[in-house]
Enzyme design. Structure first.
Site, PDB file in Angstrom:
ATOM      1  N   HIS A  94      53.980  33.501  44.617  1.00 38.72           N
ATOM      2  CA  HIS A  94      53.215  34.740  44.464  1.00 38.72           C
ATOM      3  C   HIS A  94      51.721  34.439  44.368  1.00 38.72           C
ATOM      4  CE1 HIS A  94      52.019  38.721  43.150  1.00 38.72           C
ATOM      5  NE2 HIS A  94      51.495  38.205  42.047  1.00 38.72           N
TER       6      HIS A  94
ATOM      7  N   ARG B 242      41.650  35.630  49.320  1.00 37.23           N
ATOM      8  CA  ARG B 242      40.581  34.634  49.464  1.00 37.23           C
ATOM      9  C   ARG B 242      40.731  33.731  50.675  1.00 37.23           C
ATOM     10  NH1 ARG B 242      42.003  34.760  44.141  1.00 37.23           N
ATOM     11  NH2 ARG B 242      43.365  32.949  44.372  1.00 37.23           N
TER      12      ARG B 242
ATOM     13  N   GLU C 160      55.691  44.767  40.353  1.00 37.80           N
ATOM     14  CA  GLU C 160      55.762  43.316  40.177  1.00 37.80           C
ATOM     15  C   GLU C 160      57.113  42.995  39.551  1.00 37.80           C
ATOM     16  OE1 GLU C 160      51.169  41.808  40.034  1.00 37.80           O
ATOM     17  OE2 GLU C 160      52.279  41.841  38.141  1.00 37.80           O
TER      18      GLU C 160
ATOM     19  N   GLU D 251      59.410  40.897  37.570  1.00 37.82           N
ATOM     20  CA  GLU D 251      59.204  39.857  36.562  1.00 37.82           C
ATOM     21  C   GLU D 251      60.385  39.786  35.604  1.00 37.82           C
ATOM     22  OE1 GLU D 251      55.440  39.783  34.604  1.00 37.82           O
ATOM     23  OE2 GLU D 251      54.401  40.895  36.187  1.00 37.82           O
TER      24      GLU D 251
ATOM     25  N   ASP E  45      55.976  45.232  36.131  1.00 40.47           N
ATOM     26  CA  ASP E  45      54.588  45.440  35.716  1.00 40.47           C
ATOM     27  C   ASP E  45      53.872  46.196  36.842  1.00 40.47           C
ATOM     28  OD1 ASP E  45      52.478  45.195  33.903  1.00 40.47           O
ATOM     29  OD2 ASP E  45      51.669  43.477  34.982  1.00 40.47           O
TER      30      ASP E  45
ATOM     31  N   TYR F 215      38.695  43.646  38.674  1.00 38.73           N
ATOM     32  CA  TYR F 215      39.213  42.431  38.046  1.00 38.73           C
ATOM     33  C   TYR F 215      38.210  41.294  37.969  1.00 38.73           C
ATOM     34  CZ  TYR F 215      40.039  39.482  42.217  1.00 38.73           C
ATOM     35  OH  TYR F 215      39.899  38.689  43.326  1.00 38.73           O
TER      36      TYR F 215
ATOM     37  N   LYS G 245      46.530  47.694  35.381  1.00 34.97           N
ATOM     38  CA  LYS G 245      47.820  47.246  34.841  1.00 34.97           C
ATOM     39  C   LYS G 245      48.202  47.964  33.546  1.00 34.97           C
ATOM     40  CE  LYS G 245      48.319  43.353  37.446  1.00 34.97           C
ATOM     41  NZ  LYS G 245      49.521  42.783  38.028  1.00 34.97           N
TER      42      LYS G 245
END
Length: 427
Positions: A137, A146, A203, A205, A237, A248, A257
């Site tokens: 992930h 990026r 998400e 989890e 999440d 962020y 979140k």
């Protein structure tokens, strides 16, 4: 031959709640207060009723199971956890103590069809920390944001990274979720805009439930951390990717979140999962001594995500993966959390971070599955999705498969409702 229960529904090989599981939760019935129970087959066993009948004692000076959460029981410690688990197994196993099975009156009062009760949040969440412990992930998100050359931050292979989330908005499965409002700034825009998130995501989890606290100023080892963990829940999440992208940097996720995190209603104990322990993967960089593990700390837990648009006849399974792909274990995360001297409390919840396997069908978020919207998903009913739309229901499921039995978590489900409307904020 696997152990069986006199509760017939618990013996199906693909049932989530056999006698080998016995997960803890909280429920209520009409006209009665919330109290603690365990799942066995298609029934909920009222632990408060057993406590009152003298068939079950957790070992403390006061009763603990007539509470609206399991925190008081967890606070008694690992010896009490083991003693109660052994007693419940004896009372429910085919060849065990018949005291409950043969008491028709008590059985009728203490064993309730799960469809007849309301399942509630099982723990009073003391604090919530979300980690970023899935390598695939982290690699996927880093590549999207990026580029492949800078996908993993330089600290990622050395440290379990995370952030402190909002305990106040941890909710139980089945709770509807409002689409969050916030600021968004597309790369092509010169100024941010305000409104509902347009890139709402999940998400997939696991959440570790801390059952024993630590002392402020006193770090704990990985082995001590493992002993402090009571059990695990499924955790979604929910994430607003467009709000997150704008907010962020430099401090990390905040409103993107904080609006909701959904957990499954049953806490599967670490004891029930011990038979499914597996080691963490080979390290690409050696870990510092305080993070090294004395034994296997991950678990072989199959996980899947289903999506069902409003009005659709059925759901589509959009991801299948496994918790054994995590790079850092919950015990490592908890040990790292405390190493500065941070106090951990009974009822703390630690999210693993998104769990994604190496193949596209194993990715644990829509951001990855649609590759940031560039490759929309095709659902069984003919619809497509890049991110979540209003009315969509997302369901997480998980289980560890044994020989002839399954230790399951049940469902972690939520439906997205439209964002709240405040006309005075319109742009």
């Amino acid at each position: 031959m696997s152990a069986t229960s006199w509760v017939a529904s618990a013996n199906a090989p693909d049932h989530n709640f056999p006698v080998q599981n016995l997960p803890y939760g909280v429920f209520r019935t009409p006209g009665h207060d919330a109290r603690c129970g365990v799942a066995i087959g298609d029934l909920v066993l009222d632990l408060s009723a057993l406590e009152q009948a003298g068939l079950l004692g957790a070992g403390g000076s006061e009763p603990v199971f007539g509470q609206p959460n399991i925190n008081a029981f967890m606070a008694l410690g690992s010896e009490a956890w083991a003693r109660v688990r052994a007693r419940l197994t004896d009372l429910l196993a085919t060849a065990g103590d018949p005291a409950l099975r043969d008491d028709t009156t008590l059985r009728g009062r203490a064993l309730l069809p799960v469809d007849s009760v309301e399942l509630l949040l099982p723990i009073a969440v003391a604090g919530y920390t979300d980690f970023y412990a899935g390598r695939q992930h982290a690699l996927n998100l880093g590549t999207i944001l990026r580029g492949a050359d800078n996908a993993l931050p330089p600290n990622w292979l050395h440290i379990p990274t995370g952030y402190n989330g909002r305990a106040s908005t941890v909710v139980v499965s089945g709770t509807d979720i409002r689409r969050p409002l916030g600021q968004r700034k597309p790369p092509s825009a010169t100024m941010p805009t305000f409104g509902p998130s347009q890139r709402l995501d999940i998400e997939l989890e696991l959440g570790a439930v801390v059952g024993q606290g630590s002392t402020m100023g006193q770090p704990i080892t990985v082995a001590e951390a493992d002993a402090m963990i009571f059990g695990f829940v499924l955790l979604n999440d929910w994430s607003a990717r467009d709000i997150q992208a704008w907010e962020y940097q430099p401090l990390g996720p905040f409103q993107s979140k904080a609006f909701a995190s959904t957990i499954s209603p049953w806490v599967v104990t670490k004891a029930a999962l011990d038979a499914f322990r597996v080691p963490t993967p080979p390290r690409e960089q050696p870990l510092l001594p305080y993070l090294q593990e004395p034994g296997p700390m991950l678990f072989d837990i199959a996980l899947e995500v289903a999506m069902q648009p409003q009005g659709a006849a059925s759901s589509t399974t959009i991801s299948r993966t496994n918790a054994n792909t995590l790079y850092y274990s919950a015990a490592q995360q908890l040990a790292h959390h405390s190493v500065s001297g941070c106090r951990m409390d009974v009822g703390d919840l630690l999210g693993s971070g998104t769990i994604s396997g190496p193949d596209k069908g194993q990715y644990g978020s829509l951001m990855e599955l649609s590759w940031s919207g560039q490759q929309p998903l095709q659902l069984d009913g003919g619809q497509t999705r890049s991110f979540i739309e209003d009315g969509d229901t997302l369901t997480l499921r998980g289980w560890a498969q044994g020989d002839g039995y399954r230790v399951g978590f049940g469902e972690c489900r939520g439906t997205i409702l439209p964002a709240p409307v405040r006309p005075e904020w319109a742009q």
